[in-house]
Design a protein around this motif. Structure first.
Motif, PDB file in Angstrom:
ATOM      1  N   GLY A   1      -6.239 -48.144 -25.934  1.00 58.27           N
ATOM      2  CA  GLY A   1      -5.015 -47.389 -26.173  1.00 58.27           C
ATOM      3  C   GLY A   1      -3.816 -48.317 -26.242  1.00 58.27           C
ATOM      4  O   GLY A   1      -3.791 -49.368 -25.580  1.00 58.27           O
ATOM      5  N   ASP A   2      -2.823 -47.951 -27.032  1.00 59.20           N
ATOM      6  CA  ASP A   2      -1.641 -48.808 -27.132  1.00 59.20           C
ATOM      7  C   ASP A   2      -0.560 -48.408 -26.147  1.00 59.20           C
ATOM      8  O   ASP A   2       0.298 -49.221 -25.796  1.00 59.20           O
ATOM      9  N   HIS A   3      -0.559 -47.165 -25.671  1.00 64.72           N
ATOM     10  CA  HIS A   3       0.423 -46.737 -24.677  1.00 64.72           C
ATOM     11  C   HIS A   3       0.010 -45.365 -24.148  1.00 64.72           C
ATOM     12  O   HIS A   3      -0.831 -44.670 -24.725  1.00 64.72           O
ATOM     13  N   GLY A   4       0.615 -44.982 -23.020  1.00 63.22           N
ATOM     14  CA  GLY A   4       0.444 -43.640 -22.506  1.00 63.22           C
ATOM     15  C   GLY A   4       1.462 -42.715 -23.147  1.00 63.22           C
ATOM     16  O   GLY A   4       2.032 -43.026 -24.190  1.00 63.22           O
ATOM     17  N   GLU A   5       1.724 -41.585 -22.489  1.00 64.94           N
ATOM     18  CA  GLU A   5       2.660 -40.618 -23.058  1.00 64.94           C
ATOM     19  C   GLU A   5       3.274 -39.775 -21.951  1.00 64.94           C
ATOM     20  O   GLU A   5       2.562 -39.125 -21.161  1.00 64.94           O
ATOM     21  N   GLY A   6       4.603 -39.821 -21.867  1.00 68.50           N
ATOM     22  CA  GLY A   6       5.301 -38.979 -20.918  1.00 68.50           C
ATOM     23  C   GLY A   6       5.404 -37.558 -21.449  1.00 68.50           C
ATOM     24  O   GLY A   6       5.743 -37.336 -22.611  1.00 68.50           O
ATOM     25  N   LEU A   7       5.111 -36.587 -20.581  1.00 67.12           N
ATOM     26  CA  LEU A   7       5.181 -35.170 -20.957  1.00 67.12           C
ATOM     27  C   LEU A   7       6.171 -34.451 -20.051  1.00 67.12           C
ATOM     28  O   LEU A   7       5.895 -33.365 -19.543  1.00 67.12           O
ATOM     29  N   GLY A   8       7.308 -35.091 -19.864  1.00 62.88           N
ATOM     30  CA  GLY A   8       8.338 -34.502 -19.016  1.00 62.88           C
ATOM     31  C   GLY A   8       8.469 -35.184 -17.671  1.00 62.88           C
ATOM     32  O   GLY A   8       9.465 -34.987 -16.969  1.00 62.88           O
ATOM     33  N   GLU A   9       7.449 -35.988 -17.277  1.00 62.38           N
ATOM     34  CA  GLU A   9       7.583 -36.757 -16.050  1.00 62.38           C
ATOM     35  C   GLU A   9       8.735 -37.747 -16.227  1.00 62.38           C
ATOM     36  O   GLU A   9       8.894 -38.353 -17.269  1.00 62.38           O
ATOM     37  N   HIS A  10       9.535 -37.892 -15.199  1.00 63.83           N
ATOM     38  CA  HIS A  10      10.687 -38.808 -15.270  1.00 63.83           C
ATOM     39  C   HIS A  10      11.591 -38.452 -16.454  1.00 63.83           C
ATOM     40  O   HIS A  10      12.246 -39.329 -17.023  1.00 63.83           O
TER      41      HIS A  10
ATOM     42  N   GLU B   1      11.095 -37.907 -19.426  1.00 66.75           N
ATOM     43  CA  GLU B   1      10.807 -38.493 -20.732  1.00 66.75           C
ATOM     44  C   GLU B   1       9.731 -37.724 -21.470  1.00 66.75           C
ATOM     45  O   GLU B   1       8.671 -37.424 -20.908  1.00 66.75           O
ATOM     46  N   GLU B   2      10.001 -37.429 -22.723  1.00 67.59           N
ATOM     47  CA  GLU B   2       9.000 -36.888 -23.646  1.00 67.59           C
ATOM     48  C   GLU B   2       8.685 -37.999 -24.642  1.00 67.59           C
ATOM     49  O   GLU B   2       9.347 -38.160 -25.654  1.00 67.59           O
ATOM     50  N   GLY B   3       7.692 -38.799 -24.346  1.00 64.73           N
ATOM     51  CA  GLY B   3       7.367 -39.935 -25.208  1.00 64.73           C
ATOM     52  C   GLY B   3       6.824 -41.083 -24.381  1.00 64.73           C
ATOM     53  O   GLY B   3       6.253 -40.878 -23.311  1.00 64.73           O
ATOM     54  N   HIS B   4       7.036 -42.304 -24.863  1.00 61.62           N
ATOM     55  CA  HIS B   4       6.392 -43.437 -24.217  1.00 61.62           C
ATOM     56  C   HIS B   4       7.201 -44.734 -24.282  1.00 61.62           C
ATOM     57  O   HIS B   4       6.700 -45.784 -23.889  1.00 61.62           O
ATOM     58  N   SER B   5       8.420 -44.713 -24.759  1.00 58.70           N
ATOM     59  CA  SER B   5       9.097 -45.966 -25.092  1.00 58.70           C
ATOM     60  C   SER B   5      10.064 -46.477 -24.035  1.00 58.70           C
ATOM     61  O   SER B   5      10.367 -47.665 -24.002  1.00 58.70           O
ATOM     62  N   ASN B   6      10.586 -45.601 -23.187  1.00 59.73           N
ATOM     63  CA  ASN B   6      11.758 -45.962 -22.396  1.00 59.73           C
ATOM     64  C   ASN B   6      11.448 -46.613 -21.058  1.00 59.73           C
ATOM     65  O   ASN B   6      12.271 -47.373 -20.537  1.00 59.73           O
ATOM     66  N   TYR B   7      10.290 -46.320 -20.486  1.00 59.64           N
ATOM     67  CA  TYR B   7      10.018 -46.737 -19.116  1.00 59.64           C
ATOM     68  C   TYR B   7       8.661 -47.429 -18.998  1.00 59.64           C
ATOM     69  O   TYR B   7       7.918 -47.534 -19.982  1.00 59.64           O
ATOM     70  N   VAL B   8       8.342 -47.863 -17.780  1.00 62.68           N
ATOM     71  CA  VAL B   8       7.044 -48.483 -17.510  1.00 62.68           C
ATOM     72  C   VAL B   8       6.365 -47.785 -16.326  1.00 62.68           C
ATOM     73  O   VAL B   8       5.683 -48.417 -15.527  1.00 62.68           O
ATOM     74  N   TYR B   9       6.584 -46.491 -16.202  1.00 64.75           N
ATOM     75  CA  TYR B   9       5.849 -45.717 -15.209  1.00 64.75           C
ATOM     76  C   TYR B   9       4.385 -45.621 -15.644  1.00 64.75           C
ATOM     77  O   TYR B   9       4.032 -45.927 -16.781  1.00 64.75           O
TER      78      TYR B   9
ATOM     79  N   VAL C   1       2.549 -43.160 -16.413  1.00 65.78           N
ATOM     80  CA  VAL C   1       2.278 -42.303 -17.573  1.00 65.78           C
ATOM     81  C   VAL C   1       2.527 -43.053 -18.874  1.00 65.78           C
ATOM     82  O   VAL C   1       2.000 -42.664 -19.928  1.00 65.78           O
ATOM     83  N   ASN C   2       3.311 -44.128 -18.827  1.00 64.04           N
ATOM     84  CA  ASN C   2       3.593 -44.913 -20.025  1.00 64.04           C
ATOM     85  C   ASN C   2       2.576 -46.023 -20.262  1.00 64.04           C
ATOM     86  O   ASN C   2       2.287 -46.366 -21.407  1.00 64.04           O
ATOM     87  N   VAL C   3       2.052 -46.612 -19.163  1.00 63.31           N
ATOM     88  CA  VAL C   3       1.273 -47.848 -19.310  1.00 63.31           C
ATOM     89  C   VAL C   3      -0.204 -47.709 -18.971  1.00 63.31           C
ATOM     90  O   VAL C   3      -0.973 -48.642 -19.220  1.00 63.31           O
ATOM     91  N   HIS C   4      -0.633 -46.585 -18.401  1.00 69.68           N
ATOM     92  CA  HIS C   4      -2.048 -46.394 -18.086  1.00 69.68           C
ATOM     93  C   HIS C   4      -2.766 -45.941 -19.348  1.00 69.68           C
ATOM     94  O   HIS C   4      -2.482 -44.874 -19.885  1.00 69.68           O
ATOM     95  N   ILE C   5      -3.697 -46.761 -19.834  1.00 71.29           N
ATOM     96  CA  ILE C   5      -4.312 -46.520 -21.138  1.00 71.29           C
ATOM     97  C   ILE C   5      -5.835 -46.590 -21.045  1.00 71.29           C
ATOM     98  O   ILE C   5      -6.388 -47.196 -20.129  1.00 71.29           O
TER      99      ILE C   5
END
Length: 252
Positions: free
Chosen positions: A21-30, A32-40, A42-46
């Protein structure tokens, strides 16, 4: 005919399949709806999967923390090819063969908000229990008691935070780029690249891996939500509504 269907019919007995996987995906956690802004997480576990009937043990799950940079030396090792020297990664072949592997401190970074919005860079190191995020307002999470990364322990665990920050800094400093040809730029091209943030830039502080004077994206959540709404208007061809949202943000 799918790629896997072709491999199954022709080459599966001598083909290593790697799914990464190239990135995770935020679904409202923190927020964020997406994957670009943070390194939580949900963003980096692939996902990372290896499949080969001859060199990978079927059904084996490696529980240790690993990194995407480990894929390259793993492929080489599985087929007996030597790895280049000085790689900052390791082969996962022992784990794929069923042997225990120790976790590593996994490095992650996101420079999207820095490059696109002029906000602070985000970098982190993730270990079995602890995770440290370097930002204007750094964060420390206990992943065992708080897997959702909701309680910042930076004040409660200063020694743990300091140790992880040092480990993160050491890892960052060790990533020395290789030498590349230096292009010749005329003044117009250099000015344009500097404006886009590709040349020069703000100095990085010694305490955190962030450029001085930039806001923490956590403090810009309202702007991120407005950008999300503006994109939805754009997607639905509602240009007046989109412009009405963007103009105040540009002024801000």
């Amino acid at each position: 005919l799918t790629l896997l269907g072709f491999l199954a019919a022709n080459l599966i007995g001598r083909t290593l399949v790697v799914v990464l996987g190239d990135h995770g995906e935020g679904l409202g956690e923190h927020v964020e709806e997406g994957h670009s802004n943070y390194v939580y997480q949900v963003n980096v576990h692939i996902p990372l999967l290896f499949a080969h009937p001859g060199v990978v043990q079927a059904g084996k799950r490696v529980s240790a923390i690993v990194e995407s940079v480990d894929v390259f030396p793993t492929i080489l090792d599985l087929f007996g090819w030597p790895a280049p020297p000085n790689l900052m990664s390791r082969s996962l072949a022992p784990g794929l063969a069923g042997r225990d592997m120790a976790s590593v401190g996994a490095y992650s970074e996101s420079l999207f908000v820095f490059n696109a919005l002029g906000w602070s860079e985000q970098r982190s190191i993730t270990k079995d229990r602890w995770k440290y995020i370097s930002s204007v307002k750094p964060e420390l999470f206990d992943r065992k008691s708080d897997p959702g990364e909701t309680k910042n322990l930076i004040v409660d665990e200063p020694r743990k935070a300091a140790g992880l920050l040092k480990e993160l800094r050491d890892r960052y400093d060790a990533m020395t780029p290789g030498k590349a040809a230096v292009p010749e730029w005329d003044s117009t091209a250099r000015s344009a690249l500097e404006t886009l943030g590709y040349l020069g830039g703000s100095p990085v502080t010694t305490e955190e891996f962030v450029s001085q004077g930039l806001p923490d994206p956590k403090d810009m959540q309202d702007v991120l939500l407005q950008l999300k709404d503006a994109k939805e208007y754009l997607d639905h061809h509602k240009k007046p509504e989109e412009i009405a949202l963007i103009i105040p943000m540009v002024k801000h």
